[in-house]
Write a protein that holds these residues in place. Sequence first.
Motif, mmCIF file in Angstrom:
data_model
loop_
_atom_site.group_PDB
_atom_site.id
_atom_site.type_symbol
_atom_site.label_atom_id
_atom_site.label_comp_id
_atom_site.label_asym_id
_atom_site.label_seq_id
_atom_site.Cartn_x
_atom_site.Cartn_y
_atom_site.Cartn_z
ATOM 1 N N HIS A 159 -8.056 5.265 11.047
ATOM 2 C CA HIS A 159 -8.707 3.809 10.990
ATOM 3 C C HIS A 159 -9.243 3.410 12.481
ATOM 4 C CE1 HIS A 159 -8.060 3.509 6.609
ATOM 5 N NE2 HIS A 159 -6.740 3.927 6.835
ATOM 6 N N ASN A 160 -8.520 3.923 13.472
ATOM 7 C CA ASN A 160 -9.105 3.407 14.920
ATOM 8 C C ASN A 160 -8.559 2.089 15.063
ATOM 9 O OD1 ASN A 160 -10.221 3.493 17.334
ATOM 10 N ND2 ASN A 160 -12.047 2.662 16.980
ATOM 11 N N ILE A 161 -7.279 1.965 14.853
ATOM 12 C CA ILE A 161 -6.598 0.678 15.049
ATOM 13 C C ILE A 161 -5.449 0.861 15.786
ATOM 14 C CG2 ILE A 161 -7.127 -0.126 12.796
ATOM 15 C CD1 ILE A 161 -4.685 0.641 11.508
ATOM 16 N N ARG A 162 -4.911 -0.408 16.503
ATOM 17 C CA ARG A 162 -3.679 -0.179 17.435
ATOM 18 C C ARG A 162 -2.528 -0.836 16.838
ATOM 19 N NH1 ARG A 162 -3.553 -2.479 21.849
ATOM 20 N NH2 ARG A 162 -2.713 -0.984 23.028
ATOM 21 N N HIS A 163 -2.440 -1.508 15.486
ATOM 22 C CA HIS A 163 -1.441 -2.313 15.156
ATOM 23 C C HIS A 163 -1.225 -1.871 13.539
ATOM 24 C CE1 HIS A 163 -2.222 -4.567 18.836
ATOM 25 N NE2 HIS A 163 -0.879 -4.674 18.740
ATOM 26 N N LEU A 164 -0.050 -1.972 13.173
ATOM 27 C CA LEU A 164 0.146 -1.723 11.831
ATOM 28 C C LEU A 164 1.527 -2.568 11.463
ATOM 29 C CD1 LEU A 164 0.336 2.304 11.336
ATOM 30 C CD2 LEU A 164 -1.352 0.743 10.129
ATOM 31 N N PRO A 165 1.062 -3.408 10.304
ATOM 32 C CA PRO A 165 2.074 -4.168 9.782
ATOM 33 C C PRO A 165 3.093 -3.403 9.201
ATOM 34 C CG PRO A 165 -0.046 -5.268 9.159
ATOM 35 C CD PRO A 165 -0.118 -3.850 9.562
ATOM 36 N N VAL A 166 4.402 -3.646 9.296
ATOM 37 C CA VAL A 166 5.472 -2.580 8.329
ATOM 38 C C VAL A 166 6.070 -3.256 7.120
ATOM 39 C CG1 VAL A 166 7.612 -1.300 8.789
ATOM 40 C CG2 VAL A 166 5.978 -1.438 10.692
ATOM 41 N N VAL A 167 5.858 -2.811 6.045
ATOM 42 C CA VAL A 167 6.170 -3.713 4.896
ATOM 43 C C VAL A 167 7.200 -2.851 4.063
ATOM 44 C CG1 VAL A 167 4.040 -4.748 4.580
ATOM 45 C CG2 VAL A 167 4.514 -2.538 3.520
ATOM 46 N N GLU A 168 8.157 -3.774 3.306
ATOM 47 C CA GLU A 168 9.198 -3.247 2.531
ATOM 48 C C GLU A 168 9.236 -4.182 1.203
ATOM 49 O OE1 GLU A 168 13.611 -1.902 2.854
ATOM 50 O OE2 GLU A 168 13.144 -3.684 3.824
ATOM 51 N N ASP A 169 8.912 -3.472 0.119
ATOM 52 C CA ASP A 169 8.718 -4.250 -1.115
ATOM 53 C C ASP A 169 7.720 -5.596 -1.099
ATOM 54 O OD1 ASP A 169 10.724 -2.811 -2.235
ATOM 55 O OD2 ASP A 169 12.376 -4.165 -1.234
ATOM 56 N N GLY A 170 6.804 -5.218 -0.384
ATOM 57 C CA GLY A 170 5.598 -6.376 -0.304
ATOM 58 C C GLY A 170 5.652 -7.033 0.902
ATOM 59 N N LYS A 171 7.034 -7.061 1.722
ATOM 60 C CA LYS A 171 7.194 -8.226 2.717
ATOM 61 C C LYS A 171 7.072 -7.473 3.870
ATOM 62 C CE LYS A 171 10.496 -11.211 -0.156
ATOM 63 N NZ LYS A 171 11.802 -11.710 0.027
ATOM 64 N N VAL A 172 6.630 -8.185 4.821
ATOM 65 C CA VAL A 172 6.381 -7.871 6.257
ATOM 66 C C VAL A 172 7.518 -7.609 7.172
ATOM 67 C CG1 VAL A 172 5.328 -9.860 6.960
ATOM 68 C CG2 VAL A 172 4.828 -7.746 8.290
#
Length: 327
Positions: A300-313
Amino acid sequence: LLELFPARIRLSAVALSYNLGYGVTGGLTPFVITWIYSMTHNIYLSTLLWSTVVPVIMASWYLLKGPETLGVRIWAEFVAEKFAKKTVTLPATTPIREVVSALVNAGSKYAVLTGSVIGIFGTRSLIRALASGAGLHEPAEKYAARVPCIEADHPVTEVFVALEQYNVRAVPVCRGGQPIGIVEARELVNEALALRGALKKKVAFRFSVADTAPKELITATPEMKLKDAIELMAKNDIGFLPVVEGGKLVGVLSESDILKLVGKGAFDPNVVLETVINRSPVVISRSATLREAAELMVKHNIRHLPVVEDGKVVAVVSVKDIVKAIG
């Protein structure tokens, strides 16, 4: 022998020549001496011709005809110009709005501002300017980072020094005092190549994104005003902000998003975030491996990814975090 090869392949080239010399020349020594002896019938002459006369002739030829590198920098081939890429160049008095518009149109993140002092105005400069209450009509030079211009024929090591000394993410490159481009920190470390390299490393399978992502998580809410979010980004020196509601991720705001808003004339500091955020961000599971994170970033040519667990970041992992983790 070292001087025959450019610095970037010198170690491999010398190792190859050294081993070829021992393998071929040394290995053929008994055969050659025997052959010379069959013609001269003199064991001493045969030995001296091969082991002494031939090397002396080769050394003399190199002494007379070989390239002279005295006074030539060993890293001369790695000059700053080779790493520089074209960017927007404008007078220092250009208003912020016009600089940002030029950046958006050029698809660039940094502009070189020329005047009595050369400066760099980028996305982080825009964040700092807006957080301080600057008007878009103000000259961009007030918020640009003052960085010395590296001459095009100087070694790229000077760029590394400038990046660290002035704590910036890009350095201008000049020829005869005139800017010809910039060198970005991310280009020098070649983040894209490092990410692709992570796909092949075993360490990328062993660690999860939760092991790598920073523990501190800074978030915003949908009701927060854009100006408050910008102040939060400037205060923490970050360029990416997850927007959450009730712990659930509802979108993200990046410095690139803000740059586009300003460039398109749609910037309003008093709007709430829910009207300007990206509501379809690419996310990754807390248990995912670094390899999976690298694959998503490359795809996706991106530099950041939110990390989620059960829908929560629960965290945000960046290219920098992955590159650091895989060494």
